[in-house]
Write a protein that holds these residues in place. Structure first.
Motif, PDB file in Angstrom:
ATOM      1  N   ASP A  82      -6.845   7.575   0.818  1.00  0.00           N
ATOM      2  CA  ASP A  82      -5.777   8.262  -0.182  1.00  0.00           C
ATOM      3  C   ASP A  82      -4.486   8.143   0.546  1.00  0.00           C
ATOM      4  O   ASP A  82      -4.170   8.666   1.423  1.00  0.00           O
ATOM      5  CB  ASP A  82      -6.437   9.487  -0.394  1.00  0.00           C
ATOM      6  N   THR A  83      -3.389   7.695  -0.343  1.00  0.00           N
ATOM      7  CA  THR A  83      -2.054   7.740   0.153  1.00  0.00           C
ATOM      8  C   THR A  83      -1.513   8.870   0.618  1.00  0.00           C
ATOM      9  O   THR A  83      -0.546   9.006   1.412  1.00  0.00           O
ATOM     10  CB  THR A  83      -1.211   6.840  -0.567  1.00  0.00           C
ATOM     11  N   ASN A 110       0.884  -1.123  -0.090  1.00  0.00           N
ATOM     12  CA  ASN A 110      -0.042   0.104   0.077  1.00  0.00           C
ATOM     13  C   ASN A 110       0.718   1.164  -0.100  1.00  0.00           C
ATOM     14  O   ASN A 110       1.128   1.991  -1.242  1.00  0.00           O
ATOM     15  CB  ASN A 110      -1.003   0.059   1.150  1.00  0.00           C
ATOM     16  N   SER A 111       1.536   1.607   1.147  1.00  0.00           N
ATOM     17  CA  SER A 111       2.283   2.706   1.301  1.00  0.00           C
ATOM     18  C   SER A 111       2.792   2.606   2.711  1.00  0.00           C
ATOM     19  O   SER A 111       2.368   1.928   3.574  1.00  0.00           O
ATOM     20  CB  SER A 111       1.639   4.054   1.013  1.00  0.00           C
ATOM     21  N   PRO A 112       3.899   3.447   2.889  1.00  0.00           N
ATOM     22  CA  PRO A 112       4.731   3.160   4.183  1.00  0.00           C
ATOM     23  C   PRO A 112       3.879   3.537   5.266  1.00  0.00           C
ATOM     24  O   PRO A 112       3.375   4.755   5.298  1.00  0.00           O
ATOM     25  CB  PRO A 112       5.839   4.196   4.230  1.00  0.00           C
ATOM     26  N   PRO A 160       3.221   6.916  -2.892  1.00  0.00           N
ATOM     27  CA  PRO A 160       2.939   6.269  -4.384  1.00  0.00           C
ATOM     28  C   PRO A 160       1.886   7.162  -5.015  1.00  0.00           C
ATOM     29  O   PRO A 160       1.538   6.655  -6.163  1.00  0.00           O
ATOM     30  CB  PRO A 160       2.543   5.101  -3.970  1.00  0.00           C
ATOM     31  N   GLU A 161       0.943   7.890  -4.453  1.00  0.00           N
ATOM     32  CA  GLU A 161      -0.043   8.716  -5.154  1.00  0.00           C
ATOM     33  C   GLU A 161      -1.013   7.541  -5.697  1.00  0.00           C
ATOM     34  O   GLU A 161      -1.459   7.718  -6.846  1.00  0.00           O
ATOM     35  CB  GLU A 161       0.416   9.712  -6.416  1.00  0.00           C
ATOM     36  N   HIS A 162      -1.429   6.788  -4.605  1.00  0.00           N
ATOM     37  CA  HIS A 162      -2.544   5.586  -5.132  1.00  0.00           C
ATOM     38  C   HIS A 162      -3.814   6.178  -4.347  1.00  0.00           C
ATOM     39  O   HIS A 162      -3.838   6.697  -3.235  1.00  0.00           O
ATOM     40  CB  HIS A 162      -2.033   4.371  -4.654  1.00  0.00           C
TER      41      HIS A 162
END
Length: 327
Positions: free
Chosen positions: A111-112, A29-31, A78-80
């Motif tokens: 929203d990341t 996903n993201s950190p 990551p803009e995901h």
């Protein structure tokens, strides 16, 4: 087969499992920072399925708190946009002062680029995560972002299409080849885009291609749900989707088929599956035919033989039916 990466906590020593799970979540996903009451011996299983730029990750894991902080966002974004379809369990998601609760077959989104905290319930949770780059959405982000955090059901409407598609690909990923990955990712992007547009009341901002593909998928899903109705026809299908019959026929022409051919193919595939099911061996062939919308046994037998080269009874008794694609 689609590209998959599998994580099993049982493959690691107990002392390493939670740190490894945190690393997997940060890559998937993201950190983020994770905490859990079960960190000393954490149990988790995840499959990461790559669909081009889009990823699916069906997972089952113990109680967990996910924390995405402003500092982590500054370090890496990551803009995901992320979606999770909850299949078992529950969770509470917090963005600043806003909070939302999610249960079985709800879809939650985040929203990341925005801080959040997700706290799952005390029991294990099973979900399907979906990661979509914001740039891949067929909707301006200022419109799409209005749907983030809003209640979305996976039981009805476009949310149900997203849930069905994600569940089908996740449960049967071996049925697809590497060449299918980008196409499947594109379909999922279209569905997520259409769902966001619907929730944000921004359908007018959808790209025509996205609107077309989403409508076609919705119509196909409607047909599959009503195959047992012998009166299923273009008129009632068009009316259910508030479009004209001519619009409906154009949708299927772009796929190189017709409405009638698609209905017949889906009915035959369903009957084929039932005829090959040992649990239904005692069910008469004509009962299976009626179950899938065929008005009489003779019509069903002719259609089945034309599609598969064998009569239904012969297939049930072991005839080789290799032409599984009935159009």
């Amino acid at each position: 087969m689609l590209s998959e990466t599998i994580f099993r906590s049982d493959d690691l020593p107990a002392s390493e499992r939670f740190d490894a799970w945190e690393a997997v979540m940060s890559r998937t996903n993201s950190p983020m920072h994770l905490t859990s009451d079960h960190a000393a011996d954490y149990q988790a299983h995840l499959r990461l399925i790559t669909l081009g730029e889009v990823t699916l990750w069906p997972a089952t894991y113990q109680q967990l708190v996910f924390l995405r902080t402003p500092r982590l966002i500054r370090q890496s974004d990551p803009e995901h946009c992320h979606l999770s379809l909850v299949l078992r369990g529950d969770a509470v998601v917090t963005w600043g002062k806003a909070e939302a609760e999610y249960g079985t077959y709800d879809i939650f989104t985040n929203d990341t680029s925005v801080p959040y905290e997700i706290a799952t319930g005390a029991g294990p949770i099973t979900s399907i995560g979906i990661e979509v780059p914001k740039a891949r959405l067929g909707l301006p982000w200022d419109k799409a972002r209005q749907a983030i955090g809003r209640p979305i059901s996976g039981r009805e409407g476009i949310g149900a299409l997203v849930a069905q598609f994600a569940t089908q690909v996740s449960s049967d990923s071996g049925a697809y080849g590497p060449a299918d990955a980008h196409r499947l990712g594109g379909v999922l992007c279209d569905l997520v885009t259409a769902m966001f547009a619907h929730v944000a009341e921004a359908d007018a901002a959808l790209q025509p291609e996205t609107r077309h593909r989403t409508l076609l998928l919705a119509v196909q899903a409607f047909i599959r749900e009503h195959l047992n109705d012998p009166d299923l026809n273009p008129g009632c299908i068009a009316a259910a989707h508030y479009i004209s019959r001519s619009h409906l026929h154009r949708l299927f022409r772009t796929e190189g088929t017709t409405v009638a051919a698609f209905i017949r193919a889906q009915r035959l595939r369903s009957a084929l599956r039932d005829l090959g099911d040992p649990a239904l061996a005692a069910t008469p062939v004509h009962v299976i035919a009626v179950r899938w919308g065929f008005r009489d046994h003779a019509t069903f037998t002719r259609a089945f033989r034309a599609a598969y080269g064998a009569a239904p009874t012969d297939y049930r008794h072991g005839a080789d039916v290799s032409a599984l694609d009935a159009g």
